[in-house]
Design an enzyme around this catalytic site. Structure first.
Site: not given
Lengths: 406, 398
Positions: B188-189
């Site tokens: 993620d991210e």
């Protein structure tokens, strides 16, 4: 280890420092000196009592030692290979007095030595009583830490010579189980945490206006004033708490706050209220009120063995006494105003407590209002806010101290 | 029960039928006889703990596991490592845990094994996460080569073989500790700025005609391969699906978190999904009252029954930026219990209940039970999570 290095370490070890520097102990002992050597605590550390007059019949020390070992490991597997040197094999505890009854002003002093020389190497505790030894074990546990690289329990900056005794004999923490019921596990958790910081009086403010959670066998309807059926303490629960605390050197001071802060009493016995619409303080004109207090204190005396009981006496708003006809009449007949009646109530409650073997603690309003009439052995409990700076907002200093009555 | 884990759930239910009689001082069961048949609606009912933003002592993790068992949650998603700290011992790369906050804020391999076995005894799986390539700054404390450069320290250097050697080492070590079939690889991210800005990485991208987006996909897929080779099913956060869902290994379980409406898209593509929609099931979002947690529905927007089966379940996430030992349990409970019922109970069993009367009463009762069992569950009716009670009162009404 290379000879030169060994020599260097020995040299360093001789130089002790008295220290506020590397001493991560809380609370700070009276005197501390330490060195610079690292030791390890054996996986199979044992407790011995050679030279002790006390025989630990109640297993107070044995259980405390086991708890201490668990704390030091903090759930890690301390299973690294024991080093061949610098290994503490255990703790030898010398307790000079056979007394194992916890009480006010019991000697809590101790000496703790962690040497770097000796065969086998062991820590030495000397204390007058078992309760001093308990404090010493706490201090010892704070010297130790789990070392992640070696998986051993390490002890830095040896040798240690610690001599300790408390400045005050009464170091208390109050919990309030009336405004919110606290489950037994929570109370026990508080007691454990108290021992980590060497607090020694759990002031249990059990009952107040909002709820009456404890069982009183003499007056079994009193705990109808609990918040709910399950937010209650049985007498065996209370005994359990006292025992749990006692084993850890913590006294339990029970409080029954009268005549104010007692609205919850009337849920089980409405006659204790001045009237149905005016429910506090407790009805001073009714002998039954004092019978109930006597019953409570009699039941307490079987469970709460601390020499003191707290009778409260704070924040007494007497308007329901003047507004309720039968009490107003009683005041007139006895030539009392409400201040007299407040004083009369507190003193009569004191006498009841004394008749059950207690010495009394009261909140400071009693002293402020009629200090010279209080029983001569009363302990006054200061609590009231003091604003020190005129005109400053929120600058309060709270002094909580137990000062003996003059 | 068919398995001992069913029996464990049965024992928990039985314990909730028992009450202490304060008059007789006995433990009683009231309203007998009871006939209870039970099974979970979803197989994956998770709670995520974050031990990177704040170290949580082993004792605290054990207590969380205990409290999970009380509400029949069955997967502890252990987000062990992140950018701030690397607390776990990795024997293959022993410098990694130099990224721990301090020498004592660490877990040994034995600690991890102990947690797994403690959980197993309570019928709880432990799903470990190694979030890559983002959220991995702490790795470079022990091995600075993992950073694109000393001044640009995330994501992990995609151009370096060493990065994947370390990932292989970590996963191999973890395979011996975490037997659960699913392994979370994060993903993620991922802010790929440092890949473009760092010359040797930029060069590597150019040589392969890759954009940073391609490199992101390349990284995630390569990490997946390592996990699959170790006989794991990879779980990845939803950005991987949103960015290149069609390229994900078909075994992938997509972990939704960004918002609602994701699992429908995931299962429509034939992939499995776990729901953690941050609007309702992120426990660090303190402004989500229990009613919103309770009414969140993992199958929302999915009508096809075959696709519904691809939703494994859901997970409440206790991110640790603003929660530590001092308040983690009161942040988790009682709202996690609301989600736990959503994940366990059949809709027919709860549909007749009214949120603000019957459900609330039962949640109040459960919160007080948690308190009695030593779990610091916060008042139910406060709007904000983990706030103290506003005044005196009974456990059952606050």
């Amino acid at each position: 280890m290379a000879p030169a290095l060994r020599l260097l370490l020995a040299f360093l070890a001789i130089g002790s420092c008295t220290a506020a520097d590397h001493v991560d102990l809380w609370p700070m002992p009276k005197t501390v000196s330490h060195g610079t050597q690292r030791l390890y605590v054996s996986n199979n550390a044992t407790m011995s009592m050679a030279g002790s007059k006390y025989s630990d019949g109640k297993a107070i020390l044995k259980d405390a030692f086991q708890r201490m070992l668990d704390l030091m490991k903090l759930n890690h597997n301390a299973d690294g290979a024991n080093p061949s040197s610098s290994l503490l094999t255990g703790v030898n505890i010398v307790v000079l007095s056979t007394q194992d009854e916890l009480g006010f002003e019991v000697d809590e002093s101790y000496n703790l030595t962690v040497p770097t020389i000796g065969e086998p190497l062991h820590a030495q505790i000397e204390a007058q009583t078992v309760f001093g030894a308990l404090h010493a074990l706490q201090t010892f546990s704070q010297l130790c830490h789990f070392e992640f690289t070696s998986r051993l329990i390490g002890l830095n900056s040896a040798p240690w010579m610690i001599s300790d005794a408390p400045r005050f004999p009464y170091r208390g923490l109050l919990i309030d189980t009336s405004r919110h019921y606290l489950p037994l596990a929570t109370i026990k958790g508080v007691i454990d945490a108290m021992t980590y910081s060497k607090l020694n009086v759990l002031h249990w403010h059990i009952v107040d206006e909002q709820s009456f959670p404890i069982e009183i066998p003499s007056y079994p309807k009193l705990w109808n004033g609990s918040y709910s059926y399950s937010e209650r303490y049985t007498m065996p629960d209370a005994i359990d708490i006292v025992r749990y605390a006692e084993k850890r050197g913590v006294n339990v001071l029970a409080e029954i706050d009268v005549p104010g802060h007692a609205r919850s009493w009337g849920v089980g016995y409405p006659e204790l209220w001045p009237s149905d619409s005016c429910r506090e303080p407790l009805d001073v004109s009714n002998n039954f009120t004092f019978k109930v207090i006597d019953g409570i204190l009699s039941d307490f005396s079987k469970v709460f063995k601390f020499k003191f009981v707290h009778l409260g006496g704070d924040e007494v708003n007497t308007s329901c006494w003047t507004e309720t006809p039968h009490i107003k009449e009683w005041l007139n007949n006895n030539h009392m105003n409400v201040s007299d009646a407040y004083r009369y109530f507190v003193l009569r409650a004191q006498k009841i407590a004394i008749s059950h073997g207690y010495e009394v603690i009261n909140w400071e309003e009693t002293f402020n209002n009629f200090g010279d009439k209080l029983d001569r052995k009363t302990v006054v409990h200061n609590w009231y806010f003091l604003n020190h700076e005129k005109g400053s907002v929120g600058n309060c200093r709270i002094i909580h101290a137990c000062t003996k009555n003059q | 029960a068919n398995t001992i884990y069913g029996a464990i759930r049965g024992l928990e239910t039985f314990s909730q039928l028992c009450v202490f009689n304060y008059d007789t001082k006995n433990v009683e069961v009231r309203y007998a006889p009871w006939y209870i048949q039970d099974e979970p609606r979803f197989a994956f009912r998770g709670l995520m703990l974050d031990t990177s933003r704040h170290y949580l002592p082993v004792d605290v993790i054990k207590q969380v596991i205990d409290s999970m068992s009380f509400s029949k949650l069955n997967v502890l998603h252990w987000h062990i490592i992140d950018e701030q700290s690397f607390p776990l011992e990795i024997p293959s790369y022993p410098n990694l845990w130099k990224g721990s906050y301090s020498k004592s804020e660490r877990y040994t391999v034995e600690d991890a094994r102990y947690i797994v076995s403690y959980a197993k005894k309570r019928g709880i799986h432990v799903m470990a996460e190694i979030d890559v390539p983002g959220h991995a700054e702490s790795w470079g404390n022990g091995y600075p080569k993992l950073w694109p450069s000393l001044s640009c320290t995330e994501p992990l250097d995609v151009s370096s073989n060493f990065t994947f050697e370390v990932i292989t080492g970590i996963l191999s070590d973890m395979r011996k500790i975490f037997p659960f079939g699913l392994f979370h690889l994060g993903g993620d991210e991922v802010y790929t700025g440092c890949w473009n800005l760092t010359p040797h990485v930029k060069q590597w991208l150019d040589e392969r005609n890759m954009t940073t987006k391609d490199a992101y996909k390349y990284f995630v897929l390569k990490a997946q391969e390592i996990a699959i080779d170790l006989n794991w099913i990879p779980v990845n956060w939803e950005e991987t699906f949103n960015s290149f869902g069609g390229s994900l290994n078909p075994r992938t379980v997509v972990h939704n978190w960004l918002g609602p409406g994701v699992c429908p898209k995931v299962v429509a593509k034939g992939l499995r999904c776990i729901m953690s929609n941050q609007g309702v099931w992120y426990l660090d979002h303190l402004d989500v009252p229990w009613e919103q947690v309770y009414t969140a529905e993992p199958l929302a927007g999915i009508d096809d029954t075959a696709q519904q089966k691809l939703v494994l379940g859901g997970e409440v996430c206790m991110w640790g930026e603003t929660a530590d030992t001092s308040d983690v349990q009161q942040t988790i409970w009682p709202r996690a219990a609301a989600a736990a019922e959503r994940m366990w109970s059949q809709l027919e069993a709860i549909s007749a209940q009214d949120l603000e009367t019957t459900v609330l009463a039962r949640l109040h009762y459960f919160r007080c039970l948690l308190n009695h069992r030593g779990i610091a569950a916060a008042p139910v009716t406060n709007f904000y999570a983990r706030r103290p009670p506003i005044g005196p009162g009974s456990c059952f009404v606050q």
